[in-house]
Design a protein around this motif. Structure first.
Motif, PDB file in Angstrom:
ATOM      1  N   ARG A   1      -5.166   3.295   3.750  1.00 52.68           N
ATOM      2  CA  ARG A   1      -5.707   3.671   2.440  1.00 52.68           C
ATOM      3  C   ARG A   1      -4.971   2.967   1.310  1.00 52.68           C
ATOM      4  O   ARG A   1      -5.588   2.434   0.380  1.00 52.68           O
ATOM      5  N   ASP A   2      -3.639   2.964   1.390  1.00 54.10           N
ATOM      6  CA  ASP A   2      -2.854   2.367   0.319  1.00 54.10           C
ATOM      7  C   ASP A   2      -2.985   0.845   0.305  1.00 54.10           C
ATOM      8  O   ASP A   2      -3.006   0.228  -0.773  1.00 54.10           O
ATOM      9  N   LEU A   3      -3.070   0.220   1.477  1.00 56.13           N
ATOM     10  CA  LEU A   3      -3.253  -1.231   1.518  1.00 56.13           C
ATOM     11  C   LEU A   3      -4.607  -1.627   0.930  1.00 56.13           C
ATOM     12  O   LEU A   3      -4.697  -2.597   0.159  1.00 56.13           O
ATOM     13  N   LEU A   4      -5.652  -0.894   1.282  1.00 55.65           N
ATOM     14  CA  LEU A   4      -6.973  -1.216   0.726  1.00 55.65           C
ATOM     15  C   LEU A   4      -7.006  -0.982  -0.782  1.00 55.65           C
ATOM     16  O   LEU A   4      -7.643  -1.747  -1.519  1.00 55.65           O
ATOM     17  N   ALA A   5      -6.295   0.047  -1.259  1.00 49.54           N
ATOM     18  CA  ALA A   5      -6.220   0.271  -2.706  1.00 49.54           C
ATOM     19  C   ALA A   5      -5.516  -0.898  -3.382  1.00 49.54           C
ATOM     20  O   ALA A   5      -5.923  -1.337  -4.473  1.00 49.54           O
ATOM     21  N   TYR A   6      -4.464  -1.400  -2.752  1.00 45.79           N
ATOM     22  CA  TYR A   6      -3.765  -2.574  -3.287  1.00 45.79           C
ATOM     23  C   TYR A   6      -4.704  -3.768  -3.358  1.00 45.79           C
ATOM     24  O   TYR A   6      -4.799  -4.455  -4.384  1.00 45.79           O
ATOM     25  N   LEU A   7      -5.433  -4.041  -2.290  1.00 42.44           N
ATOM     26  CA  LEU A   7      -6.322  -5.200  -2.249  1.00 42.44           C
ATOM     27  C   LEU A   7      -7.494  -5.057  -3.222  1.00 42.44           C
ATOM     28  O   LEU A   7      -7.933  -6.045  -3.821  1.00 42.44           O
ATOM     29  N   LYS A   8      -7.969  -3.845  -3.390  1.00 41.14           N
ATOM     30  CA  LYS A   8      -9.080  -3.628  -4.331  1.00 41.14           C
ATOM     31  C   LYS A   8      -8.672  -3.921  -5.771  1.00 41.14           C
ATOM     32  O   LYS A   8      -9.520  -4.238  -6.614  1.00 41.14           O
ATOM     33  N   ALA A   9      -7.366  -3.811  -6.060  1.00 43.79           N
ATOM     34  CA  ALA A   9      -6.896  -4.044  -7.428  1.00 43.79           C
ATOM     35  C   ALA A   9      -7.093  -5.497  -7.856  1.00 43.79           C
ATOM     36  O   ALA A   9      -7.097  -5.791  -9.063  1.00 43.79           O
ATOM     37  N   TYR A  10      -7.264  -6.416  -6.907  1.00 46.30           N
ATOM     38  CA  TYR A  10      -7.535  -7.805  -7.264  1.00 46.30           C
ATOM     39  C   TYR A  10      -8.938  -7.983  -7.819  1.00 46.30           C
ATOM     40  O   TYR A  10      -9.204  -8.964  -8.513  1.00 46.30           O
ATOM     41  N   GLY A  11      -9.839  -7.079  -7.489  1.00 49.43           N
ATOM     42  CA  GLY A  11     -11.233  -7.177  -7.916  1.00 49.43           C
ATOM     43  C   GLY A  11     -12.122  -7.620  -6.778  1.00 49.43           C
ATOM     44  O   GLY A  11     -11.710  -8.404  -5.914  1.00 49.43           O
ATOM     45  N   PRO A  12     -13.374  -7.139  -6.753  1.00 51.66           N
ATOM     46  CA  PRO A  12     -14.279  -7.438  -5.631  1.00 51.66           C
ATOM     47  C   PRO A  12     -14.591  -8.922  -5.472  1.00 51.66           C
ATOM     48  O   PRO A  12     -14.832  -9.388  -4.352  1.00 51.66           O
ATOM     49  N   SER A  13     -14.566  -9.685  -6.554  1.00 45.40           N
ATOM     50  CA  SER A  13     -14.865 -11.113  -6.438  1.00 45.40           C
ATOM     51  C   SER A  13     -13.717 -11.883  -5.798  1.00 45.40           C
ATOM     52  O   SER A  13     -13.913 -12.999  -5.297  1.00 45.40           O
ATOM     53  N   LYS A  14     -12.523 -11.316  -5.798  1.00 49.83           N
ATOM     54  CA  LYS A  14     -11.351 -11.984  -5.227  1.00 49.83           C
ATOM     55  C   LYS A  14     -11.135 -11.580  -3.774  1.00 49.83           C
ATOM     56  O   LYS A  14     -11.004 -12.429  -2.890  1.00 49.83           O
ATOM     57  N   THR A  15     -11.058 -10.297  -3.511  1.00 47.40           N
ATOM     58  CA  THR A  15     -10.669  -9.804  -2.185  1.00 47.40           C
ATOM     59  C   THR A  15     -11.696  -8.853  -1.574  1.00 47.40           C
ATOM     60  O   THR A  15     -11.406  -8.213  -0.569  1.00 47.40           O
TER      61      THR A  15
END
Length: 569
Positions: A246-260
């Motif tokens: 959950r925390d890793l996906l939250a981290y990756l989502k912070a880049y924005g959907p167009s990035k990650t």
């Protein structure tokens, strides 16, 4: 005629090439392939074995008078943290270490996401298996958002030489923030994934003679459908793989959907149950300290650190307190950079130190391990390694900061001599890590249970140095915490590795420091215990700064030549 299987390469470093295209048949995709072992000489990071104090099977069934007491069964867990291989150190100092090729050289990798601060793309690409190098989809995530930035120009020019490599610029809303995270995410042809969190830039110097650390998750399978009745709260237990996911996906989502976004969608299908660690990360953000509840939302920076350390059991057991034996933990911060923290110790003392020990009943001792100019001068790369290690000491304000840091500062190698001092070569209390001459780019935060440092309450490896940009500033008037940079790390503690976390009868677990190997040693006093190792990058006991010691400063000048005969100007 079928091409024979490839032999292991023995060259120390591959030459960089501008054109690394594949011109031979992909024979490696048509033969049986096994993942590389997690250790070159020892069991893997999550491997379990019975230590040499094994149970005497011939006496297990003996009861009554005269029965022989069986030996206790000690279960050993190799260190979940590995050190990287040091090119110019002897083999005895490189036991259980990991090379970059151990991570990237598997021909089963189909997609690789690289998150880092500095990149040499040619260096990176040279470590993939030569048969699939042009087929692996590589994403290079960096923080050089300005189009005219030299680092961005270098990265984009290099990526243009590889049709399968794509540069991605991280979202950077803070002018003083950096994209400092160091992580690899591997997606494989056999429907497995792996997360690697480490401390090295993706450049040659960081993977040769600098002390670095690597944490590797187990190979993660695709997730099976879960019963609808399964408790969500149980799935997100602190320290569980589900919580890590959950925390890793939250981290990756912070880049924005167009990035990650594509990476998030893929990782969402994998089962993280085998992961035993907590993620402690930073993203450019503003969070309110009063509303910080990590059970509901992922926290960042020192708020995340404080929440995590408050949940970890410490060595202050009730029976010790009843005997009047107050245990005073010793927290050691070992970093490669110290930023501007302020002319007083308010942030360090009232914010960061308290985040490291939010529930301690006694005030811990705090040490900060940072190299001196003499240690850099005598390191394997001499002054050359000092360009990666930073603490400014020249202005009046910087000197004030050094003064309040000084009571906490300790040497890296511990063998810088004061005038007239002598080294005791017969000091049996010294536990050597074998990394004195490999200058530190590693970042570790370790809470030792007490002053003898024989057991560890918790340990963390992170990209984050000692800075308010990385961990977040103090709360402002409305309780808001501002984090500027991207950072990522993993936190581990002994109870994570117990086989039955919900069973009160499961064996106690203890974490111990390991020196020159990943396999834990133990005193023999343990009874039906689990012993978890943590590979140490520095010697114990620590050596505090002497009166004439100063921290290394990359912007200062040092006329005294290093062992290579070079000066630093």
């Amino acid at each position: 005629m079928e091409r024979p299987s490839k032999r292991a390469k023995v060259s120390s470093e591959p030459e960089l090439a501008e054109n690394l295209s594949v011109t031979t048949p992909l024979t490696s995709l048509h033969r049986q392939i096994s993942p590389p072992p997690a250790r070159s000489q020892k069991p893997g990071p999550s491997s379990q074995s019975t230590c040499s104090t094994a149970r005497n099977e011939d006496t297990d069934d003996l009861t009554g008078p005269g029965a022989i007491e069986p030996f206790p069964r000690i279960e050993c867990i190799s260190s979940p943290i590995q050190l990287t291989h040091i090119r110019d150190l002897p083999t005895t100092n490189n036991v259980d270490t990991v090379k970059l090729r151990d991570i990237l050289g598997d021909p089963m990798i189909r997609e690789c996401w690289q998150f880092n601060y500095l990149f040499d793309v040619d260096f990176l690409m040279s470590y993939f298996d030569e048969d699939v190098r042009s087929l692996v989809q590589v994403k290079v995530v960096h923080g050089s958002w300005q189009k005219e930035a030299a680092n961005r120009i270098r990265i984009e020019e290099a990526c243009s030489r590889y049709p399968n490599v794509e540069p991605i610029v991280a979202y950077m809303p803070e002018p003083f923030g950096t994209h400092h995270s160091k992580m690899m995410i591997l997606l494989r042809h056999d429907d497995l994934a792996q997360i690697i969190i480490h401390t090295a830039n993706m450049i040659q110097g960081d993977w040769t003679n600098m002390t670095q650390a690597v944490w590797r998750s187990p190979l993660l399978p695709l997730e099976k459908p879960k019963p609808s009745t399964e408790s969500q709260a149980k799935c997100l237990k602190f320290g569980s793989g589900a919580r890590f996911k959950r925390d890793l996906l939250a981290y990756l989502k912070a880049y924005g959907p167009s990035k990650t976004g594509a990476l998030v969608r893929q990782l969402n299908d994998f089962d993280f149950k085998a992961v035993r660690a907590a993620l402690v990360a930073s993203v450019p953000s503003r969070q309110h300290a009063s509303n910080s509840n990590s059970d509901e939302d992922t926290l960042w920076g020192w708020l995340a650190l404080k929440d995590a350390t408050s949940r970890i059991p410490t060595a202050q057991k009730g029976d010790e307190l009843q005997k009047g034996n107050t245990i005073q933990p010793h927290i050691v911060i070992q970093i490669s950079s110290v930023a501007t923290l302020g002319q007083t110790n308010k942030w360090l003392r009232d914010v960061f130190f308290k985040a490291l020990a939010p529930k301690s009943s006694t005030t811990p001792n705090y040490s900060i391990v940072f190299p001196t100019p003499d240690e850099i001068r005598r390191s394997l790369d001499g002054y050359g390694s000092g360009g990666s290690i930073h603490m400014k000491t020249q202005s009046a304000a910087q000197q004030k900061q050094v003064q309040y840091l000084r009571p906490h500062l300790c040497q890296w190698a511990g063998d810088t001599l004061m005038p007239g001092a002598q080294i005791n070569l017969l000091d049996e209390s010294k536990r050597e890590a074998g990394r004195r001459r490999a200058a530190p780019h590693i970042k570790t935060y370790i809470c030792f249970a007490n002053k003898d440092k024989k057991t560890i309450d918790w340990a963390m490896v992170s990209s984050a140095n000692l800075s308010t940009q990385a961990w977040g500033a103090a709360t402002n008037g409305n309780g808001e915490v501002r984090v500027c940079s991207w950072e990522i790390g993993v936190l581990i503690w002994p109870d994570l590795f117990r086989s039955g976390l919900e069973d009160e009868k499961s064996p106690d677990a203890v974490m111990v420091p390991c020196f020159k190997e990943d396999t834990p040693r133990f005193s023999g006093d343990e009874k039906d215990s689990m012993v978890v190792g943590f590979r140490m990058p520095y010697d114990l006991p620590l050596t505090p700064y002497g009166a004439s010691d100063e921290p290394w400063c990359a912007t200062a000048e040092y006329e005294l030549p290093d062992w290579r005969g070079q000066s630093w100007t």
